[in-house]
Design a protein around this motif. Structure first.
Motif, PDB file in Angstrom:
ATOM      1  N   LEU A   1       0.855  -1.199   0.000  1.00 54.82           N
ATOM      2  CA  LEU A   1       0.000   0.000   0.000  1.00 54.82           C
ATOM      3  C   LEU A   1       0.882   1.238   0.000  1.00 54.82           C
ATOM      4  O   LEU A   1       0.759   2.128   0.816  1.00 54.82           O
ATOM      5  CB  LEU A   1      -0.935  -0.026   1.227  1.00 54.82           C
ATOM      6  CG  LEU A   1      -2.110   0.951   1.233  1.00 54.82           C
ATOM      7  CD1 LEU A   1      -3.029   0.730   0.047  1.00 54.82           C
ATOM      8  CD2 LEU A   1      -2.901   0.839   2.534  1.00 54.82           C
ATOM      9  N   GLY A   2       1.829   1.268  -0.971  1.00 55.39           N
ATOM     10  CA  GLY A   2       2.715   2.421  -1.113  1.00 55.39           C
ATOM     11  C   GLY A   2       2.390   3.185  -2.383  1.00 55.39           C
ATOM     12  O   GLY A   2       1.221   3.307  -2.763  1.00 55.39           O
ATOM     13  N   GLY A   3       3.429   3.666  -3.065  1.00 57.70           N
ATOM     14  CA  GLY A   3       3.253   4.463  -4.278  1.00 57.70           C
ATOM     15  C   GLY A   3       2.443   3.745  -5.343  1.00 57.70           C
ATOM     16  O   GLY A   3       1.538   4.321  -5.955  1.00 57.70           O
TER      17      GLY A   3
ATOM     18  N   LEU B   1      -9.627   4.021   0.324  1.00 60.16           N
ATOM     19  CA  LEU B   1      -9.268   3.969  -1.094  1.00 60.16           C
ATOM     20  C   LEU B   1     -10.161   2.999  -1.866  1.00 60.16           C
ATOM     21  O   LEU B   1     -10.028   2.869  -3.075  1.00 60.16           O
ATOM     22  CB  LEU B   1      -7.790   3.570  -1.239  1.00 60.16           C
ATOM     23  CG  LEU B   1      -6.776   4.589  -0.702  1.00 60.16           C
ATOM     24  CD1 LEU B   1      -5.371   4.002  -0.703  1.00 60.16           C
ATOM     25  CD2 LEU B   1      -6.807   5.880  -1.521  1.00 60.16           C
ATOM     26  N   GLY B   2     -11.027   2.301  -1.159  1.00 57.57           N
ATOM     27  CA  GLY B   2     -11.995   1.433  -1.836  1.00 57.57           C
ATOM     28  C   GLY B   2     -11.868  -0.047  -1.548  1.00 57.57           C
ATOM     29  O   GLY B   2     -12.667  -0.850  -2.038  1.00 57.57           O
ATOM     30  N   ALA B   3     -10.867  -0.447  -0.737  1.00 56.71           N
ATOM     31  CA  ALA B   3     -10.700  -1.874  -0.446  1.00 56.71           C
ATOM     32  C   ALA B   3     -11.911  -2.393   0.328  1.00 56.71           C
ATOM     33  O   ALA B   3     -12.424  -1.709   1.213  1.00 56.71           O
ATOM     34  CB  ALA B   3      -9.423  -2.103   0.357  1.00 56.71           C
ATOM     35  N   HIS B   4     -12.363  -3.603  -0.020  1.00 60.52           N
ATOM     36  CA  HIS B   4     -13.478  -4.207   0.701  1.00 60.52           C
ATOM     37  C   HIS B   4     -12.966  -4.988   1.909  1.00 60.52           C
ATOM     38  O   HIS B   4     -13.699  -5.218   2.858  1.00 60.52           O
ATOM     39  CB  HIS B   4     -14.266  -5.128  -0.244  1.00 60.52           C
ATOM     40  CG  HIS B   4     -14.760  -4.409  -1.463  1.00 60.52           C
ATOM     41  ND1 HIS B   4     -14.115  -4.450  -2.684  1.00 60.52           N
ATOM     42  CD2 HIS B   4     -15.818  -3.572  -1.634  1.00 60.52           C
ATOM     43  CE1 HIS B   4     -14.765  -3.690  -3.556  1.00 60.52           C
ATOM     44  NE2 HIS B   4     -15.789  -3.144  -2.953  1.00 60.52           N
TER      45      HIS B   4
ATOM     46  N   GLY C   1      -5.172  -0.100   7.662  1.00 61.77           N
ATOM     47  CA  GLY C   1      -6.494  -0.626   7.296  1.00 61.77           C
ATOM     48  C   GLY C   1      -7.494   0.447   6.925  1.00 61.77           C
ATOM     49  O   GLY C   1      -8.230   0.325   5.954  1.00 61.77           O
ATOM     50  N   GLU C   2      -7.465   1.521   7.707  1.00 60.27           N
ATOM     51  CA  GLU C   2      -8.450   2.585   7.489  1.00 60.27           C
ATOM     52  C   GLU C   2      -8.223   3.255   6.123  1.00 60.27           C
ATOM     53  O   GLU C   2      -9.161   3.497   5.374  1.00 60.27           O
ATOM     54  CB  GLU C   2      -8.314   3.619   8.609  1.00 60.27           C
ATOM     55  CG  GLU C   2      -9.504   4.558   8.697  1.00 60.27           C
ATOM     56  CD  GLU C   2      -9.112   5.921   9.267  1.00 60.27           C
ATOM     57  OE1 GLU C   2      -9.750   6.908   8.882  1.00 60.27           O
ATOM     58  OE2 GLU C   2      -8.144   5.978  10.054  1.00 60.27           O
ATOM     59  N   LEU C   3      -6.944   3.513   5.801  1.00 56.20           N
ATOM     60  CA  LEU C   3      -6.614   4.117   4.509  1.00 56.20           C
ATOM     61  C   LEU C   3      -7.043   3.189   3.372  1.00 56.20           C
ATOM     62  O   LEU C   3      -7.641   3.629   2.380  1.00 56.20           O
ATOM     63  CB  LEU C   3      -5.105   4.388   4.420  1.00 56.20           C
ATOM     64  CG  LEU C   3      -4.612   4.823   3.038  1.00 56.20           C
ATOM     65  CD1 LEU C   3      -5.123   6.216   2.680  1.00 56.20           C
ATOM     66  CD2 LEU C   3      -3.083   4.788   2.953  1.00 56.20           C
TER      67      LEU C   3
ATOM     68  N   SER D   1      -6.797  -5.430   0.212  1.00 50.38           N
ATOM     69  CA  SER D   1      -5.503  -4.759   0.367  1.00 50.38           C
ATOM     70  C   SER D   1      -4.700  -5.536   1.408  1.00 50.38           C
ATOM     71  O   SER D   1      -5.220  -5.879   2.468  1.00 50.38           O
ATOM     72  CB  SER D   1      -5.734  -3.312   0.819  1.00 50.38           C
ATOM     73  OG  SER D   1      -4.524  -2.761   1.299  1.00 50.38           O
ATOM     74  N   ILE D   2      -3.440  -5.851   1.062  1.00 52.88           N
ATOM     75  CA  ILE D   2      -2.548  -6.535   2.010  1.00 52.88           C
ATOM     76  C   ILE D   2      -1.349  -5.624   2.275  1.00 52.88           C
ATOM     77  O   ILE D   2      -0.650  -5.228   1.338  1.00 52.88           O
ATOM     78  CB  ILE D   2      -2.029  -7.875   1.444  1.00 52.88           C
ATOM     79  CG1 ILE D   2      -3.190  -8.761   0.980  1.00 52.88           C
ATOM     80  CG2 ILE D   2      -1.170  -8.609   2.484  1.00 52.88           C
ATOM     81  CD1 ILE D   2      -2.744 -10.022   0.247  1.00 52.88           C
ATOM     82  N   ALA D   3      -1.141  -5.278   3.538  1.00 53.04           N
ATOM     83  CA  ALA D   3       0.012  -4.442   3.886  1.00 53.04           C
ATOM     84  C   ALA D   3       0.429  -4.756   5.319  1.00 53.04           C
ATOM     85  O   ALA D   3      -0.181  -5.594   5.976  1.00 53.04           O
ATOM     86  CB  ALA D   3      -0.329  -2.965   3.716  1.00 53.04           C
ATOM     87  N   ARG D   4       1.502  -4.092   5.746  1.00 57.05           N
ATOM     88  CA  ARG D   4       2.045  -4.346   7.082  1.00 57.05           C
ATOM     89  C   ARG D   4       1.494  -3.341   8.075  1.00 57.05           C
ATOM     90  O   ARG D   4       1.657  -2.140   7.890  1.00 57.05           O
ATOM     91  CB  ARG D   4       3.573  -4.267   7.048  1.00 57.05           C
ATOM     92  CG  ARG D   4       4.224  -5.355   6.201  1.00 57.05           C
ATOM     93  CD  ARG D   4       5.711  -5.096   6.034  1.00 57.05           C
ATOM     94  NE  ARG D   4       6.374  -4.996   7.335  1.00 57.05           N
ATOM     95  CZ  ARG D   4       6.743  -6.050   8.068  1.00 57.05           C
ATOM     96  NH1 ARG D   4       6.549  -7.266   7.620  1.00 57.05           N
ATOM     97  NH2 ARG D   4       7.319  -5.874   9.229  1.00 57.05           N
ATOM     98  N   GLY D   5       0.831  -3.826   9.122  1.00 55.82           N
ATOM     99  CA  GLY D   5       0.373  -2.962  10.202  1.00 55.82           C
ATOM    100  C   GLY D   5      -1.119  -2.707  10.180  1.00 55.82           C
ATOM    101  O   GLY D   5      -1.713  -2.528   9.108  1.00 55.82           O
ATOM    102  N   ALA D   6      -1.718  -2.685  11.375  1.00 58.29           N
ATOM    103  CA  ALA D   6      -3.169  -2.483  11.504  1.00 58.29           C
ATOM    104  C   ALA D   6      -3.554  -1.057  11.123  1.00 58.29           C
ATOM    105  O   ALA D   6      -4.656  -0.800  10.650  1.00 58.29           O
ATOM    106  CB  ALA D   6      -3.601  -2.761  12.939  1.00 58.29           C
ATOM    107  N   ASP D   7      -2.593  -0.120  11.285  1.00 57.86           N
ATOM    108  CA  ASP D   7      -2.900   1.295  11.075  1.00 57.86           C
ATOM    109  C   ASP D   7      -3.229   1.632   9.622  1.00 57.86           C
ATOM    110  O   ASP D   7      -3.858   2.638   9.343  1.00 57.86           O
ATOM    111  CB  ASP D   7      -1.716   2.149  11.551  1.00 57.86           C
ATOM    112  CG  ASP D   7      -0.393   1.723  10.918  1.00 57.86           C
ATOM    113  OD1 ASP D   7      -0.174   0.493  10.813  1.00 57.86           O
ATOM    114  OD2 ASP D   7       0.398   2.593  10.510  1.00 57.86           O
TER     115      ASP D   7
END
Ligand code: ZN
Ligand code: ZN
Length: 339
Positions: free
Chosen positions: A175-177, A209-212, A203-205, A195-201
């Motif tokens: 969930l970068g550039g 951005l439209g992730a279900h 999730g909101e972003l 969306s798969i990324a590192r960290g719970a923080d």
């Protein structure tokens, strides 16, 4: 002679240097573009550090260029001075090599790449082949168009050619550039987006951005979490960490496809047997042509997609580049010339 500012790298591994240069004159088939904005891409490290085929120094980096046509050389059809145009990684094709003759323009063996094989957009003006030009819609600001010309087209084109259909589960790894655009494109293309990324923080972003769905890969095994959602038809990997890519493969559905756009030289370790039972595919996807860039820009206007950017003036290119390389950028750095 008219002069312009340019930010160049004098030798491989050298620093960025702001220099005064003569404004170039377009030759046959070329366009001179007045740069308004130029995005900073991770691939600009090829220009800075060298080692990429076709790189020679001194070199002006930059392949996320947005501006206007200043003047045209002889033999250019279909373009007018004053038009708003963008140029990405695709800097125009030769028209005579084998891939070109087969209509595979992005496979051109003599393809120009701005900021790699020729001077790029960290400058007030840049010279490009006219075949590299993409029209920018009026609705898009230059600084928003710039990142869409590499990070945008890379994710949009890979997703629309991935074979996924409306409603399919599609995961965006990172969930970068690239990833923050990938999530927006996937959702707007009608995919059930993970969306798969590192960290719970994050999730909101991701949701904004439209992730279900959001999977925090530090809290759960991402492949297993994807399987629980039913398995992904497509996973688009935008990251460069090979182990993190390997960790998601188990989350593909039958006949699922891992599409890689995060450029890394790090080898991936995947047990071949793991690919057989599920008829799994691992594929790469090269960005796209100038026409694909135009599609990316139009779709972004249609669907309300914009990159999240930080702008820096051209003369602070070095600082902006360091911010991108350190991972601190949220999410794309864009240089502006004030034009
Ligand atoms: Zn790029
Ligand atoms: Zn060619």
């Amino acid at each position: 002679m008219a002069s312009m500012r340019a930010v160049q790298v004098n030798q491989a591994g050298g620093d960025f240097e702001l220099v005064e240069r003569e404004v170039p004159t377009p030759g046959r088939g070329e366009a001179l573009v007045r740069v308004q904005a130029c995005g900073i891409c991770h691939s600009d490290s090829f220009a800075k550090e060298g080692g990429f085929p076709g790189v020679s120094h001194p070199l002006v980096p930059g392949h996320e260029i947005a501006g206007t046509i200043e003047s045209l050389g002889d033999g250019v059809h279909g373009w007018e001075p004053g038009q708003r145009v963008g140029v990405g990684w695709f800097g125009g094709n030769c028209g005579y090599c084998e891939p070109c003759r087969r209509g595979d323009l992005i496979g051109c063996r003599n393809m120009e790449i701005p900021g790699i094989t020729s001077d790029g957009g960290y400058a007030d003006y840049v010279l490009v082949r006219a075949s590299a030009l993409a029209l920018i819609p009026d609705e898009l600001a230059a600084e928003d168009a710039a990142p869409l010309l590499c990070a945008g087209i890379t994710t949009f084109n890979a997703l629309r050619h991935s074979g996924a259909r409306g409603g399919d589960l599609v995961a965006i790894l990172g969930l970068g550039g690239l990833g923050h655009l990938g999530v927006q494109f996937a959702a707007k293309l009608g995919f059930q987006t993970v969306s798969i990324a590192r960290g719970a923080d994050k999730g909101e972003l991701a949701k904004r951005l439209g992730a279900h769905h959001y999977i925090d890969s530090t809290a759960q095994q991402p492949g297993e979490a994807l399987s629980k959602l039913g398995g992904a038809r497509v996973i688009l990997s935008t990251i460069t960490n090979a182990d993190a890519v390997t960790a998601v493969i188990g989350g593909l559905s039958r006949r699922g496809k891992l599409v890689i756009v995060g450029a890394s030289m790090e080898p991936m370790q995947i047990p071949p047997a793991m690919l057989i039972g599920g008829d799994t595919t691992i594929a790469g996807h090269a960005s796209g042509t100038s026409r694909d860039s135009e599609d990316t820009l139009s779709f972004s206007v249609l669907a309300g997609i914009r990159p999240m950017i930080e702008t820096f003036p051209l003369e602070r290119a070095g600082e902006a580049y360091e911010r991108m390389m350190s991972g601190a950028a949220r999410f794309r750095m864009v240089l502006t010339t004030g034009a």
